[in-house]
Design a protein around this motif. Structure first.
Motif, PDB file in Angstrom:
ATOM      1  N   GLU A 164      84.576  87.328 -48.062  1.00  0.00           N
ATOM      2  CA  GLU A 164      85.123  86.499 -49.133  1.00  0.00           C
ATOM      3  C   GLU A 164      84.324  86.755 -50.404  1.00  0.00           C
ATOM      4  OE1 GLU A 164      85.232  81.787 -50.212  1.00  0.00           O
ATOM      5  OE2 GLU A 164      86.085  82.380 -48.257  1.00  0.00           O
ATOM      6  N   THR A 190      84.096  85.921 -54.622  1.00  0.00           N
ATOM      7  CA  THR A 190      84.519  85.014 -55.689  1.00  0.00           C
ATOM      8  C   THR A 190      83.951  85.514 -57.003  1.00  0.00           C
ATOM      9  OG1 THR A 190      84.589  83.136 -54.171  1.00  0.00           O
ATOM     10  CG2 THR A 190      84.473  82.651 -56.527  1.00  0.00           C
ATOM     11  N   THR A 194      89.309  84.338 -56.068  1.00  0.00           N
ATOM     12  CA  THR A 194      88.724  84.422 -54.731  1.00  0.00           C
ATOM     13  C   THR A 194      89.541  85.396 -53.897  1.00  0.00           C
ATOM     14  OG1 THR A 194      87.843  82.171 -54.796  1.00  0.00           O
ATOM     15  CG2 THR A 194      88.124  83.171 -52.636  1.00  0.00           C
ATOM     16  N   LYS A 247      89.846  87.432 -50.144  1.00  0.00           N
ATOM     17  CA  LYS A 247      89.433  87.427 -48.737  1.00  0.00           C
ATOM     18  C   LYS A 247      89.975  88.663 -48.034  1.00  0.00           C
ATOM     19  CE  LYS A 247      89.433  82.357 -48.482  1.00  0.00           C
ATOM     20  NZ  LYS A 247      89.953  81.174 -47.751  1.00  0.00           N
TER      21      LYS A 247
END
Length: 301
Positions: free
Chosen positions: A237, A239, A244, A246
């Motif tokens: 993940e 950010t 964000t 994933k």
């Protein structure tokens, strides 16, 4: 008999190091040489046989028993009945039992004598993996004898002068791996020279400084020395700048300025979400380009 060699680093500042070589590439570990750092080498005898008993305090292989402590390196998942290789120090004995240095599954080696090199530095033992990747942690243990491995972890080591021995207390945490501006912090690193593979155990924290700082997490890190490939694996993940992203895994190409994300990739910001199976991620900006299996949902104005 086991031979011990201790180098205490308190007066002159120099940098004792350990080097492993694989296919013209080097893996080098060294200490700062400042007061409090330590370089220690000790030898052990080797025994190969069937594991008959295993407990936190005692190990038995064939008809020989050994005592162990927090510094004894025991391969995970060993079971009674397996064929194992034990390295032990016959000169350090408690209650009639020699000290267990390392226990692992027996390989195909011929049982060369075991050598353990311990590097400890409160400021961090530095490790260079090839030309592009660096690692740092307080405690490094390099093993030679049958196979060559390097372990990097938290913890400490100190020489007990009155007892004439090393006290080794490894602990998880405080291990960092860096490639360019990307820094990954984890629990414990193991490098195996016969395969050229380094594995950093998680949970991991990922950071990259810049105009748009990046933060993230992953389950583990895998670095392949021969291919110079650094992977983040398991629950990746990232950010950055309100976005964000994933994925199941990510290949970092720091020199090129990108990460390539694979497996159920989902990238979300205030404008919507983009999905794909293969995505190129710009490390400086956080922008994504879907290279395969594109899908998306976007909000209207």
């Amino acid at each position: 008999m086991a031979a011990l060699c201790l180098l205490a680093l308190a007066q002159e500042v120099f940098h004792p190091q350990v080097e492993l070589t694989r296919k013209e590439k080097r893996v080098v570990a060294w200490v700062s040489g400042e007061e409090g750092s330590l370089f220690y080498a000790d030898y052990g005898d080797l025994l190969v046989g069937e594991l008959q008993a295993l407990s936190p305090e005692r190990v038995q292989v064939e008809n020989r028993a050994f005592f162990r402590d927090a510094g004894s390196a025991v391969e995970e998942g060993l079971k009674v009945g397996e064929r194992v290789e034990v390295a032990y120090n016959p000169d350090w004995v408690q209650e009639g039992l020699p000290y267990l240095m390392r226990l692992r599954r027996a390989g195909e080696g011929k049982g060369e004598r075991y050598l353990r090199l311990v590097l400890f530095d409160p400021k961090g033992v530095e490790v260079r993996l090839g030309g592009e990747v660096e690692a740092r942690g307080p405690l490094a243990v390099v093993e030679r004898g049958g196979v060559e491995e390097l372990f990097l972890s938290g913890g400490e080591a100190r020489y007990l002068e009155e007892e004439g021995r090393l006290e080794l207390r490894p602990a998880p945490g405080k291990v960092a791996v860096a490639q360019g501006q990307v820094r990954v912090e984890g629990q414990r690193l193991r490098y195996q020279n016969d395969t050229g593979e380094a594995l950093l155990e998680g949970p991991l924290e990922v950071r990259r400084e810049g105009e748009k700082p990046l933060s993230g997490k992953a389950g583990s890190l895998r670095y392949l020395l021969d291919e110079d490939r650094l992977w983040l694996l398991g629950g990746v993940e990232l950010t950055q700048g309100g976005r964000t992203t994933k994925a199941e895994r990510a290949l970092l190409r720091e020199k090129e300025g990108y990460a390539f994300l694979y497996g159920k990739v989902e990238s979300r910001d205030e404008r919507g979400v983009v999905r794909g199976e293969r995505v190129r991620y710009a490390l400086k900006s956080g922008e994504v380009v879907v290279l395969g299996g594109v899908a998306g949902e976007f909000r209207g104005d």
